[in-house]
Structure formats: C-alpha cells, structure tokens
Design an enzyme around this catalytic site. Structure first.
Site, PDB file in Angstrom:
ATOM      1  CG  ASN A   1      -1.744   1.238   1.357  1.00 16.04           C
ATOM      2  OD1 ASN A   1      -1.913   1.970   0.385  1.00 16.04           O
ATOM      3  ND2 ASN A   1      -2.289   1.484   2.539  1.00 16.04           N
ATOM      4  CD1 TRP A   2       3.649   0.994  -2.760  1.00 15.94           C
ATOM      5  CD2 TRP A   2       3.511   2.005  -4.759  1.00 15.94           C
ATOM      6  NE1 TRP A   2       4.326   0.230  -3.663  1.00 15.94           N
ATOM      7  CE2 TRP A   2       4.264   0.809  -4.894  1.00 15.94           C
ATOM      8  CE3 TRP A   2       3.299   2.794  -5.889  1.00 15.94           C
ATOM      9  CZ2 TRP A   2       4.797   0.411  -6.124  1.00 15.94           C
ATOM     10  CZ3 TRP A   2       3.827   2.394  -7.110  1.00 15.94           C
ATOM     11  CH2 TRP A   2       4.566   1.206  -7.224  1.00 15.94           C
ATOM     12  CE  LYS A   3       0.084   3.690   4.620  1.00 15.16           C
ATOM     13  NZ  LYS A   3      -0.033   3.906   6.033  1.00 15.16           N
TER      14      LYS A   3
ATOM     15  CG  HIS B   1      -5.900   2.173   5.193  1.00 17.76           C
ATOM     16  ND1 HIS B   1      -5.466   3.131   6.073  1.00 17.76           N
ATOM     17  CD2 HIS B   1      -4.865   1.321   5.010  1.00 17.76           C
ATOM     18  CE1 HIS B   1      -4.203   2.875   6.404  1.00 17.76           C
ATOM     19  NE2 HIS B   1      -3.819   1.785   5.771  1.00 17.76           N
TER      20      HIS B   1
ATOM     21  CD  GLU C   1      -2.981   5.864   6.538  1.00 16.78           C
ATOM     22  OE1 GLU C   1      -3.026   5.918   5.295  1.00 16.78           O
ATOM     23  OE2 GLU C   1      -2.004   5.403   7.170  1.00 16.78           O
TER      24      GLU C   1
ATOM     25  N   GLY D   1       2.210   2.586  10.758  1.00 17.31           N
ATOM     26  CA  GLY D   1       3.167   3.679  10.569  1.00 17.31           C
ATOM     27  C   GLY D   1       3.873   4.115  11.845  1.00 17.31           C
TER      28      GLY D   1
ATOM     29  CB  SER E   1       4.957  -1.314  12.212  1.00 19.98           C
ATOM     30  OG  SER E   1       4.519   0.021  12.410  1.00 19.98           O
TER      31      SER E   1
ATOM     32  N   GLY F   1       2.676  -1.002   4.382  1.00 17.77           N
ATOM     33  CA  GLY F   1       2.665   0.406   3.985  1.00 17.77           C
ATOM     34  C   GLY F   1       4.077   0.902   3.759  1.00 17.77           C
ATOM     35  N   GLY F   2       4.636   1.603   4.738  1.00 20.45           N
ATOM     36  CA  GLY F   2       5.937   2.268   4.605  1.00 20.45           C
ATOM     37  C   GLY F   2       7.029   1.386   4.011  1.00 20.45           C
TER      38      GLY F   2
HETATM   39  C1  PEP Z   1      -0.968   0.416   6.103  1.00 19.99           C
HETATM   40  O1  PEP Z   1      -1.098   1.607   5.960  1.00 19.99           O
HETATM   41  O2  PEP Z   1      -1.806  -0.361   5.635  1.00 19.99           O
HETATM   42  C2  PEP Z   1       0.189  -0.059   6.839  1.00 19.99           C
HETATM   43  C3  PEP Z   1       0.182  -1.289   7.265  1.00 19.99           C
HETATM   44  O3  PEP Z   1       1.211   0.843   7.040  1.00 19.99           O
HETATM   45  P1  PEP Z   1       2.632   0.549   7.712  1.00 19.99           P
HETATM   46  O4  PEP Z   1       3.136  -0.755   7.149  1.00 19.99           O
HETATM   47  O5  PEP Z   1       3.483   1.707   7.307  1.00 19.99           O
HETATM   48  O6  PEP Z   1       2.415   0.470   9.182  1.00 19.99           O
END
Ligand code: PEP
Length: 240
Positions: free
Chosen positions: A7-9, A91, A93, A166, A200, A221-222
């Site tokens: 998930n590049w956001k 999600h 967010e 995150g 994370s 994500g990140g």
């Molecule tokens: C996400 O936004 O779906 C996510 C899991 O982010 P991160 O891996 O950065 O915690």
C-alpha cells in the site's frame, strides 16, 4: 500461497513507479509461491500495469456509487478497467481522515463486487479501544459491515491495529493470533477468506509475522516503498 500487498498510500508518481517496478522485478527471482499485489495511487496504476510484472494491482479506495456527478472521485469500474483485481476498503486512514462509516463501506464493497473487484477490507482497533479491552467488540462491529456481501465470494480481510500503522510498533504474535482467530470465527461462513496482518511490517520482521498460524499474508505500507525491501518481504512469504 501467501498474499503480500504493497500500500503505497500517497507516494510515488507514475515515473517513480516505472523506476520502482524495474528495481522490484530484479528482486523477484523465481518468485513462484507468493501472490503479490501493488496498490499505487490512482495516477500510477497505468504505469504499474504497463510494467507487466508478476503482480496484480489494487486500488487504494473507490467511490460508493457506480458513476455520476462526484467530482474528483474514482469508481470501482474505473479501477477494474485499468486492470485492478483488488481494492483496499476501510483503511483506518480513510475511516479517520475522511469519516468513512460502516454503512458507506458496505456500499463500497457492493460497488467493488459489481465491478468484479475483490475487497481487501481493513479492520482494527485503536490503542484506546485495545486498552479498554474492546478489541473483539470493534472487530465484530467492523466485520458486521460485510453482512450483505455474498459468503461465497473471495474476500481478503486485513487486520490492522490502528496503533501499529506507521508507528514502528507492530502487534506481537499473541495479539495477532488472538485477532485473526476472532476474525476467522466471525467470518466462519465465508468459503474463500484470507486474513492479512498489517501494521509496521518490515523486511526484518516479515518472516516471523508471515510464519504465524492464521496469517495468510501481509498488508505493507511504509516498508513497501523500498522495492528491494518489499521484494525481501515477498521472498519471506514463500518460505512460510
Ligand atoms: C498500512 O497503511 O496499511 C500499513 C500497514 O502501514 P505501515 O506498514 O506503514 O504500518
């Protein structure tokens, strides 16, 4: 086969996506045995599709109506037409920053199905809810928004504790097992269900997380923004 979703956001332009996919492909030697999904921003979907790698695509969101006067929005059909197979819905967010309610998400799930997309439906408790002992109740409430979705359709649910997204503070094995077990029993009627963990996940921790019983994959994500690191996560998924 495990499923890993990037998930590049709101990161990576179309030209950066071309560079990413070229680098990512190099890290993917002999990658049979893992399903890989990239979820770029809408503007980079075509570039990710044109790169033609061993991945499928997901939208990061879609509108809850199929078409019409909704300036700036993207429909599920538009995503499918660009080659998406999945769409991320719910999600945290979007729930938090855009006030997406359970009712709205049920409509989005229905639009995704009409377009032939498989929802990657995100659920998870906040820190306050976990500390109050309300995790199971929250999961139950969020999963109830899938009640109208036909039980025989393929479904991906991502357990993403909000406090782990995150923050660098991932859930531990016991917390993941507890939540996934609960989700599996809440969704026992589903005949094609995969449950991912998100929050994370890094190249370093992915092996341990993906090796947990009841974890069918990861939503990343990140750490997915680094093509070499995400390739490492995909490789870790094969051995599990
Ligand atoms: C996400 O936004 O779906 C996510 C899991 O982010 P991160 O891996 O950065 O915690």
């Amino acid at each position: 086969m495990k499923l890993v979703v990037a998930n590049w956001k709101m990161n990576l332009t179309a030209s950066e996506t071309r560079a990413y996919t070229a680098a990512f492909r190099k890290g993917l030697t002999a990658l049979e045995g893992v399903e890989i999904v990239l979820a770029p921003p809408f503007t980079a979907l075509a570039a990710a599709a044109a790169a033609e790698g061993r991945w499928s695509l997901a939208g990061q969101n879609c509108h809850h109506r199929s078409s019409g006067a909704f300036t700036g929005e993207i429909s599920a059909r538009m995503l499918a037409d660009l080659g998406c197979r999945y769409v991320i819905l719910g999600h945290s967010e979007r729930r938090r920053d855009f006030g997406e309610s359970g009712e709205l998400l049920s409509e989005k799930v229905a639009r995704a199905r009409e377009a032939g997309l498989v929802p990657i439906f995100c659920v998870g408790e906040s820190l306050g809810e976990r500390e109050a002992g309300a995790t199971e109740e929250v999961l139950e409430r969020q999963v109830a928004d899938l009640a109208a979705d036909p039980a025989g359709m393929p479904l991906v649910v991502a357990y993403e504790p909000v406090w782990a997204i995150g923050t660098g503070q991932r859930a531990d094995g016991g917390q993941i097992r507890g939540a996934h077990g609960r989700l599996r029993s809440l969704l026992a009627v589903r005949s094609d269900l995969r449950i991912l963990y998100g929050g994370s996940v890094t190249a370093e921790t992915s092996g341990e997380i993906l090796g947990l019983p009841d974890v069918d994959g990861a939503l990343v994500g990140g750490a997915s923004l680094d093509p070499a690191g995400f390739a490492r996560i995909a490789r870790a998924a094969i051995q599990r």
